[in-house]
Write a protein that holds these residues in place. Sequence first.
Motif, PDB file in Angstrom:
ATOM      1  N   PRO A   1       0.817  -1.223   0.000  1.00  0.00           N
ATOM      2  CA  PRO A   1       0.000   0.000   0.000  1.00  0.00           C
ATOM      3  C   PRO A   1       0.852   1.276   0.000  1.00  0.00           C
ATOM      4  O   PRO A   1       0.477   2.274  -0.619  1.00  0.00           O
ATOM      5  CB  PRO A   1      -0.830  -0.118   1.278  1.00  0.00           C
ATOM      6  CG  PRO A   1      -0.891  -1.574   1.568  1.00  0.00           C
ATOM      7  CD  PRO A   1       0.423  -2.119   1.096  1.00  0.00           C
ATOM      8  N   ALA A   2       1.992   1.246   0.674  1.00  0.00           N
ATOM      9  CA  ALA A   2       2.865   2.425   0.690  1.00  0.00           C
ATOM     10  C   ALA A   2       3.414   2.706  -0.706  1.00  0.00           C
ATOM     11  O   ALA A   2       3.443   3.856  -1.154  1.00  0.00           O
ATOM     12  CB  ALA A   2       4.003   2.232   1.678  1.00  0.00           C
ATOM     13  N   ALA A   3       3.832   1.661  -1.418  1.00  0.00           N
ATOM     14  CA  ALA A   3       4.362   1.845  -2.772  1.00  0.00           C
ATOM     15  C   ALA A   3       3.270   2.340  -3.716  1.00  0.00           C
ATOM     16  O   ALA A   3       3.502   3.249  -4.524  1.00  0.00           O
ATOM     17  CB  ALA A   3       4.952   0.538  -3.297  1.00  0.00           C
ATOM     18  N   VAL A   4       2.080   1.763  -3.614  1.00  0.00           N
ATOM     19  CA  VAL A   4       0.963   2.194  -4.462  1.00  0.00           C
ATOM     20  C   VAL A   4       0.582   3.636  -4.140  1.00  0.00           C
ATOM     21  O   VAL A   4       0.327   4.442  -5.043  1.00  0.00           O
ATOM     22  CB  VAL A   4      -0.242   1.242  -4.311  1.00  0.00           C
ATOM     23  CG1 VAL A   4      -1.469   1.792  -5.023  1.00  0.00           C
ATOM     24  CG2 VAL A   4       0.105  -0.144  -4.844  1.00  0.00           C
ATOM     25  N   GLY A   5       0.569   3.985  -2.869  1.00  0.00           N
ATOM     26  CA  GLY A   5       0.259   5.352  -2.486  1.00  0.00           C
ATOM     27  C   GLY A   5       1.277   6.348  -3.002  1.00  0.00           C
ATOM     28  O   GLY A   5       0.940   7.460  -3.402  1.00  0.00           O
ATOM     29  N   LEU A   6       2.536   5.959  -3.027  1.00  0.00           N
ATOM     30  CA  LEU A   6       3.602   6.850  -3.462  1.00  0.00           C
ATOM     31  C   LEU A   6       3.702   6.947  -4.987  1.00  0.00           C
ATOM     32  O   LEU A   6       3.854   8.032  -5.537  1.00  0.00           O
ATOM     33  CB  LEU A   6       4.941   6.367  -2.888  1.00  0.00           C
ATOM     34  CG  LEU A   6       6.170   7.208  -3.155  1.00  0.00           C
ATOM     35  CD1 LEU A   6       6.017   8.608  -2.544  1.00  0.00           C
ATOM     36  CD2 LEU A   6       7.410   6.534  -2.581  1.00  0.00           C
TER      37      LEU A   6
END
Length: 50
Positions: free
Chosen positions: A12-17
């Motif tokens: 989720p952090a990578a997708v959010g970024l």
Amino acid sequence: MNNAQITDTSIPAAVGLYGRLDVAFNNAATSMPPAPMDQVPEPDFDHAMP
């Protein structure tokens, strides 16, 4: 890579970024002396291939 909480939040952090995740590759490793697989002591093999 053995911490589920970190693993669960990484995607989720990578997708959010970046907006998406095209590829995920687990490159977690351990160190052991190089040797042909049939000569690796069983405890070392078990540590590397749980």
